[in-house]
Enzyme design. Structure first.
Site, PDB file in Angstrom:
ATOM      1  N   ASN A  99       0.815  -1.228   0.000  1.00  0.00           N
ATOM      2  CA  ASN A  99       0.000   0.000   0.000  1.00  0.00           C
ATOM      3  C   ASN A  99       0.848   1.277   0.000  1.00  0.00           C
ATOM      4  OD1 ASN A  99       0.881  -0.265   2.595  1.00  0.00           O
ATOM      5  ND2 ASN A  99      -1.132  -0.327   3.555  1.00  0.00           N
ATOM      6  N   HIS A 138       4.196   3.203   4.982  1.00  0.00           N
ATOM      7  CA  HIS A 138       3.815   3.049   6.387  1.00  0.00           C
ATOM      8  C   HIS A 138       3.845   4.442   7.016  1.00  0.00           C
ATOM      9  CE1 HIS A 138       4.035   1.759  10.618  1.00  0.00           C
ATOM     10  NE2 HIS A 138       4.902   2.747  10.738  1.00  0.00           N
TER      11      HIS A 138
HETATM   12  N1  UDP Z   1      -1.554  -5.644   6.225  1.00  0.00           N
HETATM   13  C1  UDP Z   1      -1.758  -6.725   5.385  1.00  0.00           C
HETATM   14  N2  UDP Z   1      -2.953  -7.398   5.463  1.00  0.00           N
HETATM   15  C2  UDP Z   1      -3.947  -7.011   6.306  1.00  0.00           C
HETATM   16  C3  UDP Z   1      -3.753  -5.923   7.157  1.00  0.00           C
HETATM   17  C4  UDP Z   1      -2.536  -5.245   7.090  1.00  0.00           C
HETATM   18  O1  UDP Z   1      -0.875  -7.090   4.599  1.00  0.00           O
HETATM   19  O2  UDP Z   1      -5.016  -7.666   6.318  1.00  0.00           O
HETATM   20  C5  UDP Z   1      -0.274  -4.914   6.156  1.00  0.00           C
HETATM   21  C6  UDP Z   1      -0.434  -3.575   5.426  1.00  0.00           C
HETATM   22  O3  UDP Z   1       0.684  -3.411   4.564  1.00  0.00           O
HETATM   23  C7  UDP Z   1      -0.433  -2.558   6.542  1.00  0.00           C
HETATM   24  C8  UDP Z   1       0.463  -3.239   7.585  1.00  0.00           C
HETATM   25  O4  UDP Z   1       0.198  -4.626   7.452  1.00  0.00           O
HETATM   26  O5  UDP Z   1       0.046  -1.308   6.107  1.00  0.00           O
HETATM   27  C9  UDP Z   1       0.202  -2.826   9.012  1.00  0.00           C
HETATM   28  O6  UDP Z   1      -1.172  -3.003   9.289  1.00  0.00           O
HETATM   29  P1  UDP Z   1      -2.004  -1.889  10.070  1.00  0.00           P
HETATM   30  O7  UDP Z   1      -3.319  -2.484  10.407  1.00  0.00           O
HETATM   31  O8  UDP Z   1      -1.168  -1.346  11.184  1.00  0.00           O
HETATM   32  O9  UDP Z   1      -2.270  -0.772   8.943  1.00  0.00           O
HETATM   33  P2  UDP Z   1      -1.640   0.677   8.758  1.00  0.00           P
HETATM   34  O10 UDP Z   1      -1.387   1.253  10.124  1.00  0.00           O
HETATM   35  O11 UDP Z   1      -0.373   0.503   7.954  1.00  0.00           O
HETATM   36  O12 UDP Z   1      -2.691   1.428   8.002  1.00  0.00           O
HETATM   37 MG    MG Z   2      -0.348   0.469  11.772  1.00  0.00          MG
END
Ligand code: UDP
Ligand code: MG
Length: 145
Positions: free
Chosen positions: A113, A116
């Site tokens: 995505n 981070h």
């Molecule tokens: N991620 C993933 N699958 C999921 C949820 C999260 O691969 O079902 C990855 C995604 O790249 C995300 C990272 O894990 O950016 C960390 O997850 P988080 O829920 O903390 O999301 P963020 O804070 O990055 O929006």
């Molecule tokens: Mg996160």
């Protein structure tokens, strides 16, 4: 209050030459760059960075992805930096990220995505320390020339 936060440019975004676009979006939205480096994370380092997600079904895939190629770490500074950065970055799923957000622009799927961004001030401090030592961070000021 002036705060710092951490942006990490994920492997596919770095590989597809989106670093400039991401830095440009940050600067256009009043974020100052106070630290910048690129490295390739080992699996061990990626695990350490994402330890809060250990045990989740996506964890191992995420670690493999994050250690697959070069990433960039960017420390940014701004008033209300942590919240404003999360807003500019957008929703985790790029298809749900609002128009004009970084993830909408450079994200490909939930895992890849684009970037981070730290989710709170406490984590921002830890994540900045993870990548940067004191001498690698500089305090931004507009120079008078
Ligand atoms: N991620 C993933 N699958 C999921 C949820 C999260 O691969 O079902 C990855 C995604 O790249 C995300 C990272 O894990 O950016 C960390 O997850 P988080 O829920 O903390 O999301 P963020 O804070 O990055 O929006
Ligand atoms: Mg996160």
């Amino acid at each position: 209050m002036l705060e710092l936060s951490l942006v990490m440019v994920k492997p596919h975004a770095f590989n597809k030459k989106k670093l400039g676009k991401i830095v440009s979006m940050l600067e256009q939205n009043e974020f100052s760059i106070v630290g910048l480096k690129s490295i390739k994370l080992s699996k061990e380092l990626a695990r350490r960075f994402y330890f809060v997600h250990e045990g989740k079904e996506f964890f191992e895939r995420l670690i493999t992805y994050m250690s697959s190629d070069t990433i960039a770490a960017i420390c940014v500074q701004k008033e209300n930096c942590v919240k404003d950065l999360r807003k500019l970055v957008g929703a985790t799923d790029p298809t749900k990220a609002a128009e004009g957000t970084i993830r909408r622009e450079v994200g490909e799927n939930v895992e890849a995505n684009g970037v981070h961004a730290s989710d709170c001030i406490e984590n921002a401090k830890k994540e900045i320390r993870f990548f940067f030592s004191d001498i690698e961070l500089f305090s931004f000021q507009y120079l008078d020339y």
